[in-house]
Scaffold this active site. Structure first.
Site, short mmCIF file in Angstrom:
data_model
loop_
_atom_site.label_atom_id
_atom_site.label_comp_id
_atom_site.label_asym_id
_atom_site.label_seq_id
_atom_site.Cartn_x
_atom_site.Cartn_y
_atom_site.Cartn_z
N CYS A 1 -0.28 10.17 3.12
CA CYS A 1 -0.87 8.38 3.63
C CYS A 1 -0.53 8.29 4.82
CB CYS A 1 1.08 7.50 2.78
SG CYS A 1 0.62 6.05 2.73
N HIS B 1 2.69 8.74 -2.65
CA HIS B 1 3.75 9.20 -1.70
C HIS B 1 4.28 10.13 -3.18
CE1 HIS B 1 3.40 6.90 1.73
NE2 HIS B 1 3.27 6.64 0.54
N GLU C 1 6.55 12.33 -2.70
CA GLU C 1 7.87 12.73 -2.15
C GLU C 1 9.04 11.90 -3.42
OE1 GLU C 1 5.15 11.64 -0.83
OE2 GLU C 1 6.33 9.85 0.42
#
Lengths: 80, 230
Positions: free
Chosen positions: B86, B196, B198
């Protein structure tokens, strides 16, 4: 003191959705005939120097290194 | 399986990244600060998401000029694996470590939702845990994820297999050219992506499709395969 104005604009062919939105808003305000709007940035920079040639070279370097992203933007340096 | 996470003013996904790397590698990553000029010996450096320096000037532009980025570029040149998510992706392109630029979403709207990604090159240090062309889920949350590159650059990265993730058909959230969601550098050891991964690594997240990315990347730079065409 040297005063300069740096103008950063999007290169031709790079999509400018913000410019597009402004164009539509102008149309909505009744300003007919606006063919296109491209949004850019202006930086007014004062440099403590009397050496115009050096300042101009520095300003170009500032544009290349930070003020403009030369992948998508052009810049112009104007010294008052 | 040592990792480092970059912490900069205005990032807000650093704790997510630290939690993910801790869970996946079993060891807490070291954190490095914007002014650090040296980075410890690690296998993976992660630049998380957020709004570094308030997105002033251009997203990632100020962070890209901080001393820590020179240290990261040095590590990358030595083959250390680097991932930017990002805002981290925006920082990597602004730093010139990845080609192209990330612009305002074509819709002009901040998008925060789940998308589907296609793994268009499963032969990189980051994607070897996926199957070629596998479709995975991933959250996105950004305002400036509209990838752009000039025609020559685009032809080059497409030709060299540097486009690693693409938004699956119908899910492009930002107008990105060629539906590009993530790319690697020409050497294949630096990855930037807008989604994302994660935030999708365990059941509590509702899925774990992002996990294989970090498992692959944490495998160590020595096992990194050469970048090959998709």
């Amino acid at each position: 003191m040297i005063k300069a104005r740096v103008t950063v604009t999007l290169k031709n062919g790079v999509l400018d959705p913000q410019g597009k939105a402004i164009e539509h808003a102008l149309d909505a305000l009744g300003f007919g005939g606006v063919g296109s709007v491209r949004q850019g940035k202006v930086f007014d920079i004062e440099v403590d120097s009397t050496d115009k040639a050096k300042v101009e070279a520095d300003l170009n370097a500032m544009c290349d290194k930070l003020l403009a992203n030369t992948v998508i933007e052009n810049y112009a340096v104007e010294i008052a | 399986m040592k990792s480092a996470v970059v912490v900069l003013p205005g990032l807000n996904r650093d704790r997510d990244m630290i939690a993910a790397l801790t869970k996946i590698s079993g060891k807490a990553p070291v954190t490095v600060w914007q002014t650090d000029t040296e980075i410890p010996d690690v296998d993976l450096i992660a630049i998380p998401g957020g709004f570094s320096y308030g997105d002033y000037l251009r997203c990632g532009a100020i962070a890209a000029r901080m001393p820590v980025m020179r240290a990261i570029a040095d590590k990358a040149a030595k083959g250390v694996t680097v991932i930017g998510v990002c805002n981290g992706f925006q920082i990597l392109v602004e730093a010139g470590m990845l080609p192209g630029a990330l612009m305002r979403n074509a819709s002009l709207k901040f998008v925060c939702r789940e998308v589907k990604l296609q793994v268009t090159n499963a032969n990189t240090a980051f994607t070897r845990g996926y199957k070629p062309n596998q479709i995975i889920r991933s959250p996105v949350a950004h305002h400036d994820g509209n990838y752009f590159a000039d025609a020559d650059t685009l032809a080059r990265i497409e030709g060299e297999g540097q486009v690693v993730f693409r938004y699956a058909e119908g899910t492009n959230p930002n107008g990105s050219i060629n539906d590009i969601a993530g790319i690697v550098n020409d050497r294949g050891n630096v990855l930037g992506l807008m989604p994302h991964p994660e935030n999708l690594i365990e059941a509590a997240h509702g899925g774990s499709d992002g996990r294989a990315l970090f498992e692959s990347a944490l495998g160590g730079s020595s096992r990194q395969p050469a970048l090959a065409g998709a």
